[in-house]
Design an enzyme around this catalytic site. Structure first.
Site, PDB file in Angstrom:
ATOM      1  N   GLU A  46    -102.925  45.411-121.246  1.00 24.48           N
ATOM      2  CA  GLU A  46    -102.591  44.743-122.377  1.00 24.48           C
ATOM      3  C   GLU A  46    -103.513  45.025-123.424  1.00 24.48           C
ATOM      4  O   GLU A  46    -104.775  45.396-123.438  1.00 24.48           O
ATOM      5  CB  GLU A  46    -102.975  43.277-122.079  1.00 24.48           C
ATOM      6  CG  GLU A  46    -102.612  42.166-123.210  1.00 24.48           C
ATOM      7  CD  GLU A  46    -103.024  41.038-123.076  1.00 24.48           C
ATOM      8  OE1 GLU A  46    -102.446  40.021-123.667  1.00 24.48           O
ATOM      9  OE2 GLU A  46    -103.857  40.656-122.187  1.00 24.48           O
ATOM     10  N   LYS A 119     -94.965  38.062-125.675  1.00 19.03           N
ATOM     11  CA  LYS A 119     -95.613  37.087-124.787  1.00 19.03           C
ATOM     12  C   LYS A 119     -95.049  35.771-125.046  1.00 19.03           C
ATOM     13  O   LYS A 119     -95.440  35.132-126.167  1.00 19.03           O
ATOM     14  CB  LYS A 119     -97.146  37.381-125.244  1.00 19.03           C
ATOM     15  CG  LYS A 119     -98.048  36.678-123.854  1.00 19.03           C
ATOM     16  CD  LYS A 119     -99.455  37.031-124.162  1.00 19.03           C
ATOM     17  CE  LYS A 119    -100.356  36.677-123.300  1.00 19.03           C
ATOM     18  NZ  LYS A 119    -101.724  37.096-123.433  1.00 19.03           N
ATOM     19  N   CYS A 156    -100.184  39.274-119.480  1.00 17.44           N
ATOM     20  CA  CYS A 156    -101.291  38.649-118.989  1.00 17.44           C
ATOM     21  C   CYS A 156    -101.042  37.202-118.787  1.00 17.44           C
ATOM     22  O   CYS A 156    -100.534  36.806-117.670  1.00 17.44           O
ATOM     23  CB  CYS A 156    -102.393  38.657-120.134  1.00 17.44           C
ATOM     24  SG  CYS A 156    -104.029  38.386-119.668  1.00 17.44           S
TER      25      CYS A 156
END
Length: 284
Positions: A46, A119, A156
């Site tokens: 990431e 995200k 993540c």
């Protein structure tokens, strides 16, 4: 992809500094090594464009966000994806007009942009103050239909949420990938989350009968004059949750594993997890 084809997936783990172009060069070297070893899909960590900057609120970092088409990481890795005929999810700090996102740009084996995932789950706590920098994703969960199989990608903090994994599976994912930046917790020197970080994704692998790949960074960083150590432990888990490949806390390098997605589809059906789902009982 034929019914007997094996798909080789690799994860990269390394340290990063403030020089974006040096970070890109390091990642490219490892991607090329993975391709030489037969990788079809290569996962990079990431926000590999620089140090993980979300340790504190500092407006100067906004100048490191670029649009998808203009992002140096995307431009550089498009060339490598085409050269090596591999699929690469590229994690970036994305700018879209006045908005900024923590995003993945999916590159196909020809280096073409297939689209963007933003995200969904944005953390906000000591050392991981992402809500200052990123809007919550507005793309919904994504599965990319590539020549090497259907790839689901979360980012993540997404990896801690079982509904994220399941929703990608319901879209037909053959494998789930999670680019990551995680390490020490500045409020508790005794808290080390590497084991539970792996374990939650191993659970997703079991519950969805699917391989999972996570790529993390390593090393001590000093973004915003805040020292934070990233613990690596990148891994590949198979459909039973078994860790079939993993790296340690300080290792730079790559891991590689091959899977038969057609056989895994049969395995998944035989367990009946999706047959026996009771979506009618789901609560909002």
């Amino acid at each position: 992809m034929s019914s007997t084809a094996m798909t080789a997936v690799a994860a990269i783990q390394c340290s990063f500094g403030r020089d974006m172009h040096r970070n890109i060069d390091k990642v490219i070297t490892l991607i090329e090594q993975a391709a030489e070893q037969g990788a079809n899909i290569v996962l990079v960590p990431e926000l590999f464009q620089g140090e993980y900057f979300c340790t504190a609120q500092d407006e100067s970092w906004f100048k490191t966000a670029f649009s998808v088409a203009e992002h140096p990481c995307v431009i550089a890795l498009q060339k490598i994806a085409k050269k090596c005929s591999i699929v690469i999810p590229v994690s970036i700090f994305e700018r879209d007009g006045p908005d900024t996102y923590n995003s993945v740009v999916m590159l196909d084996h020809c280096g073409e942009i297939m689209g963007v995932y933003r995200k969904s789950h944005i953390p906000d706590g000591p050392g991981y103050m992402e809500k200052y920098y990123f809007r919550p994703g507005n793309t919904g969960y994504k599965v990319w239909k590539t020549v090497f199989g259907n790839i689901g990608v979360g980012i993540c903090w997404d990896q801690w949420f079982p509904e994220c994994a399941q929703q990608m599976m319901l879209q037909g994912a053959d494998i789930l990938l999670y680019p990551t930046a995680i390490g020490s917790e500045p409020y508790d020197d005794n808290l080390h989350t590497a084991a539970i970080w792996q374990r939650v994704m191993q659970g997703h692998a079991v519950a969805n009968a699917v391989p999972i790949v996570a790529a993390n960074r390593i090393g001590m960083e000093n973004a915003n004059s805040i020292k934070q150590c990233y613990y690596g432990h990148s891994f590949i888990a198979d459909q039973t949750g078994e860790l079939v490949q993993q790296l340690g806390e300080k290792e730079e390098g790559l891991i590689l594993q091959s899977f038969d997605f057609s056989a895994l589809q049969t395995y998944r059906s035989s367990w009946g997890f999706f047959r026996d789902r009771r979506s009618d009982l789901n609560l909002l």
